[in-house]
Design a protein around this motif. Structure first.
Motif, PDB file in Angstrom:
ATOM      1  N   GLN A   7       0.853  -1.173   0.000  1.00 24.79           N
ATOM      2  CA  GLN A   7       0.000   0.000   0.000  1.00 24.79           C
ATOM      3  C   GLN A   7       0.896   1.232   0.000  1.00 24.79           C
ATOM      4  O   GLN A   7       1.927   1.260   0.675  1.00 24.79           O
ATOM      5  CB  GLN A   7      -0.898   0.026   1.230  1.00 24.79           C
ATOM      6  CG  GLN A   7      -1.920  -1.102   1.244  1.00 24.79           C
ATOM      7  CD  GLN A   7      -2.709  -1.086   2.533  1.00 24.79           C
ATOM      8  OE1 GLN A   7      -2.208  -1.488   3.563  1.00 24.79           O
ATOM      9  NE2 GLN A   7      -3.948  -0.599   2.460  1.00 24.79           N
ATOM     10  N   LYS A  35       3.616   0.526   2.885  1.00 31.00           N
ATOM     11  CA  LYS A  35       3.268  -0.524   3.835  1.00 31.00           C
ATOM     12  C   LYS A  35       3.300  -1.862   3.107  1.00 31.00           C
ATOM     13  O   LYS A  35       2.507  -2.097   2.190  1.00 31.00           O
ATOM     14  CB  LYS A  35       1.883  -0.286   4.431  1.00 31.00           C
ATOM     15  CG  LYS A  35       1.476  -1.342   5.440  1.00 31.00           C
ATOM     16  CD  LYS A  35       0.094  -1.072   6.006  1.00 31.00           C
ATOM     17  CE  LYS A  35      -0.310  -2.164   6.976  1.00 31.00           C
ATOM     18  NZ  LYS A  35      -1.689  -1.967   7.456  1.00 31.00           N
ATOM     19  N   THR A  37       3.090  -6.018   3.334  1.00 34.43           N
ATOM     20  CA  THR A  37       2.587  -7.137   4.127  1.00 34.43           C
ATOM     21  C   THR A  37       2.911  -8.415   3.369  1.00 34.43           C
ATOM     22  O   THR A  37       2.694  -8.498   2.159  1.00 34.43           O
ATOM     23  CB  THR A  37       1.067  -7.026   4.347  1.00 34.43           C
ATOM     24  OG1 THR A  37       0.774  -5.750   4.925  1.00 34.43           O
ATOM     25  CG2 THR A  37       0.559  -8.119   5.274  1.00 34.43           C
ATOM     26  N   THR A  43       4.279  -7.179   8.708  1.00 35.57           N
ATOM     27  CA  THR A  43       4.145  -5.864   8.094  1.00 35.57           C
ATOM     28  C   THR A  43       5.413  -5.052   8.281  1.00 35.57           C
ATOM     29  O   THR A  43       6.039  -5.108   9.335  1.00 35.57           O
ATOM     30  CB  THR A  43       2.955  -5.101   8.722  1.00 35.57           C
ATOM     31  OG1 THR A  43       1.769  -5.850   8.494  1.00 35.57           O
ATOM     32  CG2 THR A  43       2.784  -3.729   8.114  1.00 35.57           C
ATOM     33  N   LEU A  45       7.070  -1.007   7.267  1.00 36.70           N
ATOM     34  CA  LEU A  45       6.780   0.332   6.781  1.00 36.70           C
ATOM     35  C   LEU A  45       8.057   0.991   6.279  1.00 36.70           C
ATOM     36  O   LEU A  45       9.140   0.734   6.810  1.00 36.70           O
ATOM     37  CB  LEU A  45       6.180   1.199   7.889  1.00 36.70           C
ATOM     38  CG  LEU A  45       4.849   0.746   8.458  1.00 36.70           C
ATOM     39  CD1 LEU A  45       4.484   1.575   9.678  1.00 36.70           C
ATOM     40  CD2 LEU A  45       3.760   0.855   7.404  1.00 36.70           C
TER      41      LEU A  45
END
Length: 81
Positions: A7, A35, A37, A43, A45
């Protein structure tokens, strides 16, 4: 494991006072938050925030490249480390 999703969020944060960097006056700081995953729901960042007048690439160029690269990273195996 493999990447399950990526994302990308674009942000713009106003500065308390404008700053001048190499003849570029900035009144806000802009960038991207990434982001990641994986298939095991881990996850991670990351941030990309080119600085106008300092970085070689613009935010628009970076965003375009992230979109381009995202088409190829879903089949890559991710090392546990």
């Amino acid at each position: 494991m493999k990447l399950a999703s990526l994302q990308v969020f674009r942000y713009s944060l106003p500065l308390n006072a404008p700053i001048l960097i190499k003849n570029h006056q900035l009144s806000s700081r802009q960038g991207l938050i990434l982001k990641f995953t994986d298939t095991e729901n881990n996850t991670g960042l990351g941030e990309i925030a080119p600085l106008p007048g300092f970085s070689r690439e613009s935010l628009e160029e970076v965003q375009s490249e992230v979109q381009h690269v995202s088409n190829y990273i879903y089949d890559l195996e991710i090392d546990d480390s």
